[in-house]
Design an enzyme around this catalytic site. Structure first.
Site, PDB file in Angstrom:
ATOM      1  N   ASP A 251       0.838  -1.203   0.000  1.00 25.87           N
ATOM      2  CA  ASP A 251       0.000   0.000   0.000  1.00 25.87           C
ATOM      3  C   ASP A 251       0.874   1.255   0.000  1.00 25.87           C
ATOM      4  O   ASP A 251       0.383   2.361   0.195  1.00 25.87           O
ATOM      5  CB  ASP A 251      -0.975   0.003   1.196  1.00 25.87           C
ATOM      6  CG  ASP A 251      -0.241   0.048   2.532  1.00 25.87           C
ATOM      7  OD1 ASP A 251       1.012  -0.061   2.551  1.00 25.87           O
ATOM      8  OD2 ASP A 251      -0.919   0.189   3.567  1.00 25.87           O
TER       9      ASP A 251
ATOM     10  N   ASP B 252       5.543  -1.421   7.079  1.00 22.69           N
ATOM     11  CA  ASP B 252       4.687  -1.937   8.148  1.00 22.69           C
ATOM     12  C   ASP B 252       5.419  -2.999   8.971  1.00 22.69           C
ATOM     13  O   ASP B 252       6.547  -3.381   8.655  1.00 22.69           O
ATOM     14  CB  ASP B 252       3.392  -2.500   7.550  1.00 22.69           C
ATOM     15  CG  ASP B 252       3.672  -3.362   6.324  1.00 22.69           C
ATOM     16  OD1 ASP B 252       4.482  -4.294   6.452  1.00 22.69           O
ATOM     17  OD2 ASP B 252       3.121  -3.077   5.230  1.00 22.69           O
TER      18      ASP B 252
ATOM     19  N   ASP C  13       9.939   3.690  20.722  1.00 19.85           N
ATOM     20  CA  ASP C  13      10.179   5.120  20.798  1.00 19.85           C
ATOM     21  C   ASP C  13       9.123   5.723  21.721  1.00 19.85           C
ATOM     22  O   ASP C  13       7.924   5.646  21.439  1.00 19.85           O
ATOM     23  CB  ASP C  13      10.060   5.713  19.385  1.00 19.85           C
ATOM     24  CG  ASP C  13      10.979   6.900  19.162  1.00 19.85           C
ATOM     25  OD1 ASP C  13      11.005   7.782  20.026  1.00 19.85           O
ATOM     26  OD2 ASP C  13      11.643   6.935  18.109  1.00 19.85           O
TER      27      ASP C  13
ATOM     28  N   ASP D 234      12.219  10.235  23.102  1.00 22.91           N
ATOM     29  CA  ASP D 234      12.139  11.397  22.223  1.00 22.91           C
ATOM     30  C   ASP D 234      12.217  12.706  23.019  1.00 22.91           C
ATOM     31  O   ASP D 234      11.487  12.871  24.006  1.00 22.91           O
ATOM     32  CB  ASP D 234      10.790  11.314  21.491  1.00 22.91           C
ATOM     33  CG  ASP D 234      10.675  12.314  20.375  1.00 22.91           C
ATOM     34  OD1 ASP D 234      11.404  12.181  19.386  1.00 22.91           O
ATOM     35  OD2 ASP D 234       9.837  13.237  20.481  1.00 22.91           O
TER      36      ASP D 234
ATOM     37  N   GLU E 212      17.203  10.868  23.531  1.00 21.47           N
ATOM     38  CA  GLU E 212      17.579  11.800  22.487  1.00 21.47           C
ATOM     39  C   GLU E 212      18.099  13.036  23.211  1.00 21.47           C
ATOM     40  O   GLU E 212      17.340  13.729  23.886  1.00 21.47           O
ATOM     41  CB  GLU E 212      16.377  12.151  21.614  1.00 21.47           C
ATOM     42  CG  GLU E 212      16.780  13.112  20.504  1.00 21.47           C
ATOM     43  CD  GLU E 212      15.606  13.642  19.691  1.00 21.47           C
ATOM     44  OE1 GLU E 212      15.831  14.033  18.542  1.00 21.47           O
ATOM     45  OE2 GLU E 212      14.485  13.691  20.204  1.00 21.47           O
TER      46      GLU E 212
ATOM     47  N   HIS F  47      16.753   9.492  11.366  1.00 24.04           N
ATOM     48  CA  HIS F  47      15.626   9.950  10.547  1.00 24.04           C
ATOM     49  C   HIS F  47      15.459  11.475  10.549  1.00 24.04           C
ATOM     50  O   HIS F  47      14.574  11.985   9.870  1.00 24.04           O
ATOM     51  CB  HIS F  47      14.350   9.288  11.052  1.00 24.04           C
ATOM     52  CG  HIS F  47      14.003   9.736  12.455  1.00 24.04           C
ATOM     53  ND1 HIS F  47      14.803   9.447  13.543  1.00 24.04           N
ATOM     54  CD2 HIS F  47      12.981  10.473  12.929  1.00 24.04           C
ATOM     55  CE1 HIS F  47      14.268   9.984  14.629  1.00 24.04           C
ATOM     56  NE2 HIS F  47      13.159  10.617  14.286  1.00 24.04           N
ATOM     57  N   ASP F  48      16.257  12.169  11.339  1.00 23.88           N
ATOM     58  CA  ASP F  48      16.135  13.626  11.422  1.00 23.88           C
ATOM     59  C   ASP F  48      17.233  14.377  10.672  1.00 23.88           C
ATOM     60  O   ASP F  48      17.268  15.608  10.703  1.00 23.88           O
ATOM     61  CB  ASP F  48      16.173  14.077  12.892  1.00 23.88           C
ATOM     62  CG  ASP F  48      14.933  13.642  13.655  1.00 23.88           C
ATOM     63  OD1 ASP F  48      13.863  13.510  13.025  1.00 23.88           O
ATOM     64  OD2 ASP F  48      15.039  13.428  14.871  1.00 23.88           O
TER      65      ASP F  48
HETATM   66  C1  GLC Z   1      12.508  14.141  17.828  1.00 25.21           C
HETATM   67  C2  GLC Z   1      12.285  13.174  16.699  1.00 25.21           C
HETATM   68  C3  GLC Z   1      11.763  13.926  15.526  1.00 25.21           C
HETATM   69  C4  GLC Z   1      10.456  14.575  15.912  1.00 25.21           C
HETATM   70  C5  GLC Z   1      10.594  15.417  17.166  1.00 25.21           C
HETATM   71  C6  GLC Z   1       9.258  15.742  17.760  1.00 25.21           C
HETATM   72  O1  GLC Z   1      13.488  15.061  17.518  1.00 25.21           O
HETATM   73  O2  GLC Z   1      13.444  12.443  16.439  1.00 25.21           O
HETATM   74  O3  GLC Z   1      11.599  13.113  14.397  1.00 25.21           O
HETATM   75  O4  GLC Z   1       9.986  15.363  14.870  1.00 25.21           O
HETATM   76  O5  GLC Z   1      11.319  14.753  18.169  1.00 25.21           O
HETATM   77  O6  GLC Z   1       8.673  14.606  18.317  1.00 25.21           O
HETATM   78 CA    CA Z   2       2.066  -1.514   4.052  1.00 24.69          CA
END
Ligand code: GLC
Ligand code: CA
Length: 555
Positions: free
Chosen positions: A25, A29, A98, A200, A255, A328-329
């Protein structure tokens, strides 16, 4: 030095939306992750960290949670999750979730209740303030994603605080009920057998009394001095650890936004009983001078060495950190710190040699093991990340940069770079999905993909495997004492690590030309080399190729 599984273990971060799509899709997942568990095991990683998998309207891709104890339907069901957990454990790996506890979604039931009236029992779950002068926001705080950190609520005539998007209202940790709710949610997952949490923006949970205005200094400084490290943060973290984490065989990775090396020990020194480790932003932001998109500077190796050193010195044997070159940031590590064109393969391997021999738990991000690179998005319709989109829209108003410049800046530092689907093979969309994915696949998937690298002895992928295996077999990589050589050298990064009789020397050439280094050590073995040749003459003069790295066993 306390030895522990989480120090030696390697963390592999999965961004589920972009990892693998099992039902075509266009969205990754949980079953997609299950399909790839053998692959993950084959990398020799130990701990899988999943970016948020909970119900969310996805204003910030799951970092805006509307129900902490349910699975985002797009990602699958609770059964899928339980199977994923069990299968991960069966393979001897651990699974970490997370925890987004500084804020929730404005579509969370708590916020929907809170909005109903000023005397609603949930009102105090959030930060509400009366307007300032002339109906302006109560103070000058800026959101991490642009604009004021306060949003006006017509119905009650008050503002609520959101350090991130408008749809991510900050939770009020002063309220003991909020803390209980979060602890309950943590227990819910820990009782299922989850092995811990990545936390986070956890340094932001305690707000400063009276919400004082931020001084007119760079945003990083504002984060450190005004948003993070609030007066009760350590009290809250100790409480959380005592009441929840310590009751399980679980670990915590913070983090470390807004935490500098002076402050870090308070969070992660072993005797503090707060968090097991944190990853800081000094390396991750070392090419960013102030704002994410603006004033980016070029990569400077000596600066990077300096950052690693000051953290090493600050932590000593008292505390522990994780070390990441991307997530990912941030934009892709090979594009930022290496050369994603001519010396793509060599520099990706060399950077990993550096990362895997620094102090701290090794924290790698999906796709880096095949050297995935930044993507060039052609127009703003292709941009998906809320941070980039806010920057773009803001700029339409201020007209500081042209549209083309703004898009260029987004392509350089934007978070979508790291979020493009993992490139599994050279079939449509890189084998991620048959359907067009939620974010475009990098068109270089025909050249950069897992399948192709599986069959290639010399690939980045097989180099990661080799290195991770060697690291597992040699404690000196993890626990060794660090000794730096030729600190001021702007092209070469050279250091030794020693643990008892075991000694290694790491020699890394960050330049795209050949370099020479004179070694006085006696070399007993070449543990790793990202070139097939190692040129050393009788006097110990080493000739390094562009981006060559070697890890040597020395006497
Ligand atoms: C952290 C995450 C980021 C998110 C932010 C707010 O920095 O790694 O991806 O946008 O927090 O939750
Ligand atoms: Ca999927």
């Amino acid at each position: 030095m306390e030895l522990s599984w989480f120090k030696k273990g390697t963390i592999y971060q999965i961004y589920p939306r972009s990892f693998n799509d099992s039902n075509n899709d266009g969205i990754g997942d949980l079953r997609g992750i299950i399909e790839k568990l053998d692959y993950l095991k084959s990398l020799h990683v130990d701990i899988l960290w999943l970016s948020p998998i909970f119900s969310s309207p996805n204003d910030d891709n799951g970092y805006d949670i509307s129900d902490y104890c349910s699975i985002m339907p797009e990602f699958g069901s609770m059964d899928d999750f339980e199977e994923l957990l069990e299968q991960t454990h069966q393979r001897g790996m651990r699974l970490v979730l997370d925890l987004v506890a500084n804020h929730c979604s404005d579509e969370h039931r708590w916020f929907e209740e809170a909005k109903k009236s000023k005397d609603n029992p949930y009102r105090d779950y959030f930060h509400w303030r009366k307007p300032g002068n002339d109906g302006e926001p109560p103070n000058n705080w800026k959101s991490f994603f642009g604009g004021s950190a306060w949003e006006f609520d017509e119905a009650s005539g008050e503002y609520y605080l959101h350090l991130f998007t408008r749809k991510q209202p900050d939770l009020n940790w002063e309220n003991p009920k909020v803390r209980q709710e979060i602890y309950e949610a943590m227990r819910f997952w820990l009782d299922k057998g989850v092995d811990g949490f990545r936390m986070d923006v956890i340094p932001l949970i305690s707000k400063r009394e009276g919400y004082p205005d931020a001084p007119n200094v760079g945003f990083r400084k504002v984060i450190e001095d005004v948003y993070a490290n609030g007066p009760r943060v350590h009290e809250y973290l100790r409480e959380m650890t005592e009441k929840v984490i310590s009751k399980y065989d679980a670990f915590s990775l913070a983090e470390g936004v807004g935490i500098n090396h002076h402050e870090a020990g308070l969070y992660v020194n072993h005797d503090r009983k707060e968090l097991n480790m944190l990853y800081h932003f000094d390396i991750l932001e070392c090419t960013i001078v102030n704002g994410k998109f603006e004033e980016s500077s070029v990569f400077d190796l000596v600066n990077m060495k300096r950052i690693f050193k000051r953290w090493r010195d600050a932590m000593g044997n008292k505390g522990w950190i994780a070390n990441a070159l991307g997530n990912h940031d941030f934009a892709r590590m090979v594009s930022r710190f290496g050369d994603d064109k001519k010396y793509w393969k060599q520099s990706a391997k060399m950077l990993f040699m550096m990362q895997a021999t620094q102090n701290g738990t090794l924290n790698i991000y999906q796709g880096d093991e095949i050297g995935m690179t930044n993507i060039t998005l052609e127009n703003v319709e292709e941009v998906k990340d809320v941070q980039s989109l806010n920057f773009y829209e803001d700029n339409l108003k201020t007209k500081r940069y042209s549209k083309e410049e703004a898009l260029q800046m987004i392509n350089k530092e934007g978070r979508d770079n790291a979020r493009t689907p993992v490139q599994w093979n050279d079939e449509i969309n890189g084998g991620f999905s048959i359907k067009a994915p939620w974010l475009k696949t990098n068109p270089n998937y025909d050249k950069i993909n897992v399948e192709r690298q599986e069959d290639d002895e010399d690939s980045i992928l097989n180099f990661y495997r080799k290195l991770l295996k060697v690291r597992k077999e040699n404690d000196v990589f993890v626990y060794g004492d660090f000794e730096e050589l030729d600190f001021g050298n702007p092209n070469l990064y050279i250091y030794k690590k020693s643990l008892g009789d075991d000694k290694i020397m790491v020699v890394l050439n960050f330049d795209d030309t050949g370099m020479v280094f004179n070694a006085s050590e006696s070399i007993s073995e070449i543990l790793l080399n990202n070139y097939s040749d190692f040129k050393i003459d009788n006097d110990g003069k080493i000739d390094l190729e562009p981006y060559q790295g070697v890890i040597l066993k020395i006497n």
